[in-house]
Design a protein around this motif. Structure first.
Motif, short mmCIF file in Angstrom:
data_model
loop_
_atom_site.label_atom_id
_atom_site.label_comp_id
_atom_site.label_asym_id
_atom_site.label_seq_id
_atom_site.Cartn_x
_atom_site.Cartn_y
_atom_site.Cartn_z
N THR A 1 0.92 -1.30 -0.13
CA THR A 1 -0.17 -0.08 0.09
C THR A 1 0.79 1.34 0.05
O THR A 1 0.23 2.22 -0.45
N ARG B 1 -4.27 -1.10 -1.37
CA ARG B 1 -5.51 -0.31 -1.17
C ARG B 1 -6.69 -0.73 -2.19
O ARG B 1 -6.42 -0.79 -3.52
N HIS B 2 -7.86 -0.54 -1.97
CA HIS B 2 -9.07 -0.31 -2.76
C HIS B 2 -10.10 0.31 -2.20
O HIS B 2 -10.95 0.05 -1.08
N ARG B 3 -10.49 1.45 -2.79
CA ARG B 3 -11.45 2.28 -2.76
C ARG B 3 -11.92 2.66 -1.27
O ARG B 3 -12.96 2.55 -0.66
N GLY B 4 -10.83 3.22 -0.61
CA GLY B 4 -10.75 3.69 1.01
C GLY B 4 -10.71 2.43 1.82
O GLY B 4 -10.61 2.81 2.80
N GLU C 1 -7.36 -4.56 0.59
CA GLU C 1 -7.87 -5.98 -0.13
C GLU C 1 -6.51 -6.90 0.49
O GLU C 1 -5.08 -6.28 0.25
N ARG D 1 -11.63 -8.10 1.01
CA ARG D 1 -11.76 -6.94 1.07
C ARG D 1 -12.60 -6.33 2.31
O ARG D 1 -13.58 -6.87 2.81
N ASP E 1 -13.89 -2.35 4.22
CA ASP E 1 -13.77 -1.01 4.27
C ASP E 1 -12.98 -0.23 5.31
O ASP E 1 -12.97 -0.97 6.60
#
Length: 625
Positions: free
Chosen positions: A49, A101-104, A107, A127, A129
């Motif tokens: 990340t 990182r994945h959409r905030g 993963e 994944r 949040d």
């Protein structure tokens, strides 16, 4: 052979090291297992990340998966620093992962590769949040368990917030900072069982028993909020540090209940039941562990001894035969067969089995199988065969440089009625200040002198043994002899069980039968399991001496198997007196033929032994009836 002592607790954990409480967890990873079990090595995760605040993931993921997936009969999960370490630990699969990182959120990509072929067998993506450690750990463990078809669902992490997770990870990464970081972890998350357990382990390793006990005392306030597995392991650690047997037994029972699919947790609880002589329950528990891992050979050995201790020798032999089938090249299965046959009184079968064990591996247990084969012949009345095997055994031990050869020969001279030769040999060893066995020989000689009625000489010899003793193993025998000759000295023995034995032995040598009977009964109270043979034989001897032969029968339902230390202390007294005891019991039961055989065997091995209590005269009188 069955281990007749409480097992020592082993080192654990990949980076944090020492643990007593997690012994069964570590042993499960390192013990031989059924081939169907997947041994999964968790390799360090790669944080891709670019965010150093997520560096906690690599050490914590390895630790957490090992804990969350434990207890399955088909999975063994452990941390490994690299591929080489994983292979050396016997991994069947390597677990690799990286974090992105994945959409905030984040993963975790993971894959499993077969160690031998390097082919990928499983893969997945997790994944979440945000970057909450607990959420990632729980989601990853659930995904891996599902992917592998684990029969036991993944357990939730006991780490509940990011601060505790980061502190725990820092402790795993830097052992030098472990105590400070784990203090921060338990402060941030008092309900984190893993944090408390790791803190106690680290304290024990880096600071010592007292600081570890202090941490254990502090966790008491959080006990109600801790997960059952961590709480049981903490109690197990505390029991080892405090010597609290009751707490240990309770902890093992709770671990078995919390890990019903963990064969090692079940067998540890079974061993505790064996130690408490609750053989029926131990059989049930060991059967349960076998149902979980039916091809794990040593579990069948434990079951066999439980049956033998319960007096069910037929089922014991069936179990040990299964053990032999599963471990055909080891010297231990035939050794176990020999011990169980000897306990059952089938001395010919015992001698044959011990012979097979010895030929398979003469170095196994220092060749003790051959000595036990000689003992089986002795118990069967075949003195010549016993002597021949003993000479071969001593010849082999001498070639191996065994310092015990002279002492072993002296022991055998004693139990076969050549007491003058035995005492002269022990005196020679005791006089050799360069011999590491000098204090042991002096202690043995003192006990023999006391039994012959030479109390003053025995006291001087015991004092000599105590002076000569330079290490704990030497002091063990010397202090026992001193305490037998001077009961007030028994208080100096730190082991309560050995202290009880010394007190009872002292009363026995003084022929104070009522007091000795009660003392031996008290000595049988501590959990000894199948290691209580000499105490039971001594109690039976005292009961017979008090004219209570019928009552003695319940204590001699099996022939004794002694540990090496027990042999040093007791065998000169038990042999040939155990024949006399059985003769008196048979006579009380009006089994005249059986009584006559045992009287004859007693006289055959009495030799020049002092007959201070008229035992030989009574046996000869019975022979004329």
């Amino acid at each position: 052979m069955f281990s007749r002592s409480w097992r020592a607790l082993a080192a654990v954990l990949s980076l944090l090291l020492l643990s007593a409480g997690a012994y069964s967890w570590w042993r499960k990873r390192s013990a031989p297992e059924t081939p169907a079990v997947l041994r999964i090595a968790i390799l360090p995760s790669d944080n891709q990340t670019g965010d150093s605040s997520l560096d906690w993931a690599s050490p914590l993921l390895s630790y957490s998966l090992s804990r969350q997936l434990e207890g399955s009969p088909t999975l063994l999960v452990f941390a490994a620093s690299d591929d080489a370490a994983a292979t050396a630990a016997g991994a069947t699969h390597h677990f690799e992962s990286y974090l992105t990182r994945h959409r905030g959120g984040v993963e975790l990509h993971y894959s499993l590769h077969a160690s031998q072929t390097q082919k990928e067998t499983h893969h997945g993506v997790v994944r979440i949040d945000g970057d909450d450690p607990s959420a990632l750990l729980n989601a990853t463990a659930a995904s891996v368990a599902s992917s592998l078809g684990a029969p036991v669902p993944a357990r939730p992490t006991t780490i509940h917030n990011a601060a505790a997770a980061r502190a725990m990870a820092a402790a795993l990464l830097d052992p030098a900072a472990a105590l400070r970081q784990l203090e921060a972890a338990v402060a941030a998350d008092p309900a984190c069982g893993w944090c408390w357990l790791s803190y106690v382990e680290a304290s024990l390793k880096f600071a010592g028993p007292e600081p570890a006990r202090a941490v254990l005392a502090r966790r008491t306030a959080s006990a109600q909020s801790l997960d059952p597995i961590s709480l049981a392991r903490l109690d197990l650690l505390e029991s080892e540090l405090t010597g609290n047997t009751g707490r240990r037994i309770s902890a093992l029972e709770r671990l078995a209940a919390a890990l019903p699919s963990d064969a090692s947790a079940q067998s540890d609880w079974g061993l505790a039941l064996t130690a408490m002589r609750q053989f029926s329950r131990a059989i049930e528990v060991h059967r349960r562990s076998i149902a979980l891992q039916p091809t794990r050979a040593e579990l069948w050995n434990l079951l066999a001894y439980d049956f033998a201790y319960a007096g069910n020798f037929a089922e014991a032999q069936k179990a040990v035969q299964r053990y032999a089938t599963l471990d055909p090249n080891s010297a231990n299965p035939p050794d176990s067969q020999g011990e169980i046959s000897l306990m059952a009184g089938d001395f010919a079968a015992a001698a044959r089995a011990f012979g097979v064990s010895y030929q398979r591996d003469k170095s196994f247990n220092d060749g003790d199988a051959m000595e036990k084969a000689a003992l089986a012949h002795l118990l069967n009345g075949d003195r010549d065969a016993a002597g021949s095997l003993l000479e071969q055994y001593l010849k082999d031990r001498l070639a191996a440089g065994d310092p015990w050869v002279m002492v072993i020969r002296a022991r055998w001279e004693s139990i076969t009625g050549r007491t003058a030769n035995s005492e002269a040999r022990l005196a020679a060893v005791a006089a050799d200040r360069n011999s590491p066995l000098a204090p042991v020989a002096a202690a043995m000689l003192a006990l023999r002198q006391a039994s012959a009625g030479n109390a003053a000489l025995a006291a001087r010899t015991a004092a000599q043994a105590r002076v000569l003793a330079r290490n704990p193993s030497q002091a063990y025998f010397a202090v026992f002899a001193v305490a037998v000759l001077d009961p007030s000295a028994a208080q100096s023995i730190p082991d309560p069980a050995l202290q009880a034995d010394a007190k009872a032995f002292a009363l026995t040598l003084r022929s104070e039968w009522p007091a000795a009977i009660e003392a031996w009964k008290a000595a049988l109270v501590p959990p000894r399991g199948g290691a209580d043979a000499p105490q039971r034989e001594m109690l039976a001897y005292c009961l017979v001496s008090a004219g209570r032969a019928a009552e003695a029968a319940q204590y001699i339902t099996a022939w004794p198997i002694l540990t090496k230390a027990q042999g040093v202390l007791y065998d000169y007294f038990l042999y040939p007196n155990l024949f006399y005891v059985r003769a008196e019991v048979a006579r009380a039961a009006q089994k005249s033929t059986e009584a006559q055989r045992y009287y004859d065997l007693y006289l055959q091995y009495a030799g020049d032994r002092a007959d201070t209590l008229g035992r030989q005269a009574r046996a000869r009188q019975a022979a004329r009836l």
